[in-house]
Design an enzyme around this catalytic site. Sequence first.
Site, PDB file in Angstrom:
ATOM      1  N   GLU A   1      44.096 -32.335 -25.646  1.00 23.27           N
ATOM      2  CA  GLU A   1      44.824 -31.239 -25.010  1.00 23.27           C
ATOM      3  C   GLU A   1      46.341 -31.394 -25.142  1.00 23.27           C
ATOM      4  O   GLU A   1      47.096 -31.205 -24.197  1.00 23.27           O
ATOM      5  CB  GLU A   1      44.414 -31.120 -23.531  1.00 23.27           C
ATOM      6  CG  GLU A   1      42.936 -30.797 -23.364  1.00 23.27           C
ATOM      7  CD  GLU A   1      42.515 -30.621 -21.926  1.00 23.27           C
ATOM      8  OE1 GLU A   1      41.675 -29.748 -21.661  1.00 23.27           O
ATOM      9  OE2 GLU A   1      43.023 -31.372 -21.065  1.00 23.27           O
TER      10      GLU A   1
ATOM     11  N   ASP B   1      33.069 -30.591 -19.609  1.00 25.48           N
ATOM     12  CA  ASP B   1      34.237 -30.786 -18.745  1.00 25.48           C
ATOM     13  C   ASP B   1      33.911 -30.486 -17.293  1.00 25.48           C
ATOM     14  O   ASP B   1      34.268 -29.426 -16.785  1.00 25.48           O
ATOM     15  CB  ASP B   1      35.381 -29.880 -19.229  1.00 25.48           C
ATOM     16  CG  ASP B   1      36.689 -30.132 -18.484  1.00 25.48           C
ATOM     17  OD1 ASP B   1      36.757 -31.073 -17.687  1.00 25.48           O
ATOM     18  OD2 ASP B   1      37.650 -29.372 -18.713  1.00 25.48           O
TER      19      ASP B   1
ATOM     20  N   GLU C   1      37.114 -28.699  -9.308  1.00 26.41           N
ATOM     21  CA  GLU C   1      37.830 -27.863 -10.277  1.00 26.41           C
ATOM     22  C   GLU C   1      37.020 -26.662 -10.727  1.00 26.41           C
ATOM     23  O   GLU C   1      37.533 -25.543 -10.806  1.00 26.41           O
ATOM     24  CB  GLU C   1      38.225 -28.710 -11.489  1.00 26.41           C
ATOM     25  CG  GLU C   1      38.895 -27.925 -12.596  1.00 26.41           C
ATOM     26  CD  GLU C   1      39.214 -28.776 -13.813  1.00 26.41           C
ATOM     27  OE1 GLU C   1      39.649 -28.210 -14.823  1.00 26.41           O
ATOM     28  OE2 GLU C   1      39.038 -30.018 -13.746  1.00 26.41           O
TER      29      GLU C   1
END
Length: 717
Positions: free
Chosen positions: A308, A382, A410
């Site tokens: 990322e 993820d 998240e």
Amino acid sequence: MKRSIICLIFLGCLLGNMAAESGYELWLRYRLVDDMSLLDNYRKLNAVCYFPKTTSEQASAAKAELFRGMEGLLGKLPAETSAPDGGTLWIGVSHVLFPSGDIPFGEKVRALNEEGYLIWSGRLNGKQRVVVTALTDRGLLYGVFHYLRLMQTRQSLDDLCVVENPKLKYRMLNHWDNLDGTVERGYAGYSLWNWERLPFYKETRYTDYARANASIGINGIVLNNVNAQAKSLRRDWLVKASGLADAFRPYGIRVYLTAKFSAPKELGGLDTANPKDSRVRAWWKEKVEEIYSIIPDFGGFLVKANSEGQPGPQDYGCTHADGANMLGEALEPYGGVVFWRAFVYQNERHVDRVVTGYNEFKPLDGQFRKNVFVQPKNGPIDFQPREPFHPLFGGMPRTPLALEFQITQENLGHAGHLVYLGTLYEETLQSDTYACGQGSTVSKVLQDYQRTHGISAIAGVPNVGTDLNWTGHLFGQANWYAFGRLAWNPDMCAMTIAEEWVRMTFSNTQEVLNPILKLMAMSRETYVNYTMPLGLNHIMNYATHNGPEPWHDDPVWTAFDYHKVTTDSIGVDRTDGGSGATGQYHTPVCDRFNSLRTCPESYLLWFHRLPWDYRLASGKTLWDELVSHYYKGVAEVGQMKNIWHSLEGKIDLERYNQVASLLEYQEREAMWWRDGCVLFFQQYSQRPLPEGCQPPAHDLKYYQSIPFPYDWKGYYD
């Protein structure tokens, strides 16, 4: 008259237990035992406490916690005296430091490691005693917390013989805290670390945070975000970090730092960060020497590299092993370790993200130094609401892996949704990899690294912040607690852990315990149902990771890569005829996932691309089953609300109201997920809703137009 006074005291105790509580005390509330017979028994066994004349910081912390717990649970402090000198073991709680010689539990003590402890009860020197002992003060600290937990959960102290050693060596919390005080993917306020006032001013909250972590066996804290800033390694910031190390040290917790791979360029003035460059290696060795001069018990580095946008060794044509080993070499003389994250993927639409981590790291097995962990997330994408276990577990026997869970929610509704993650953790840990035949669970793979490599580890991204109750949602505390308990023993049952937490946090009465446990047991599956059922994943909002956005599609990122929806089919083919993700697992796991006949329906669309009229085990078509899950999830949130409402008047009003309000919020968001996703997929399936499913109140354009973050005004007028 005396009995009347006692009854009044207990009435006062019960009313006190109903007083408003913010949740700040977490599971360490230490309220007076409300069972008279148990209270009498506990007081008799804790009449006297013996302690050494000189103690370490950890011994002092153990003593302070013991007395704090006893004062709260028993309503009085025991008599205290000093233990005789010359002993080799500290026998805590109500007992003496024994001189060398035979003791009835000697063999048990010899089975302890440096963090283990023994809790024993029986006749000793002619008296009924309870013994808490360990080979180290850190072990004793853990033993004291376990002993207090027995009383908090109203367990008998008769005929005890509890021998506990942690099954994993490094039990970590990886903070995603930024140096400006914000927290990436944190939903409970700002960072706990007040960098402006460190190292000189140490807030009481730091000690309370350390106490809570020690009570569940956490022994390492990474202070800063994996998306690191190089300046965290500057001397002035290291001095600040030393203040936190000082606050945590009495509780057996070491601090770690996330290291930015490009630090030699950003801080050292070098023109490269190439791990094969001698100047770069020398810079890291000097930096590590400096860190240990400031924080003598520093734990090591966590690194996110070539992921990322983060810099890494691949920028110089080197491997992940080259980069990790350079840092491992610098840390090795001091006993430090490296956690090198395996969360890497190619952000290219023609490459299935699920397969990239395995493909990058599997060929490097055996190439890492002995003090380096490779750290995959629990699943290959993820931190999704449901993922199959990462195929690297069982795929890298010559490299110790540290499993990374997420405690902060998240992709699970943030701190607004009640989702007990203990069941998610257990699902992963008890997944059988078949790496060494049947029974090679992820848990056993992690534990086996201790035998084969001398180190083992697990990590969690915490959900704490400056909110008064620490985690934003009161039930977020249960996820923190569950992670710690499973880090100590990855084979514990998630619902056994939940029962401990409920007893310590709310009440030991069945009328409170049973409803809350029912609510927690159903909560994670409920979330999966109203968001991403049947193996769907990664269809949440691109930026916030909250709320539905299966329609997101732009050149940078698209949800269509994760559902592949068309008018005839949905799902991703990851079989041996597709991206080949199933082939990364050992037989028979790969065969089970690869075959439609044996693939669990919970992973159906993860591994298979299927037509809308495909028939599931229920006899329903895929379309009808998918829609049914969405509607079932919303209905289950309604059930959760009703369960919680049944507790009104049985727990304190402040905590009751907070959870009740958030369940209303959760129900609205569940409807948003259901209505938005059903309408989006319906435009492709072109099929009617199953009988009994009420059509959404608005059209798809309405749900697509809700901003993130959003304004609910007008949605449910």
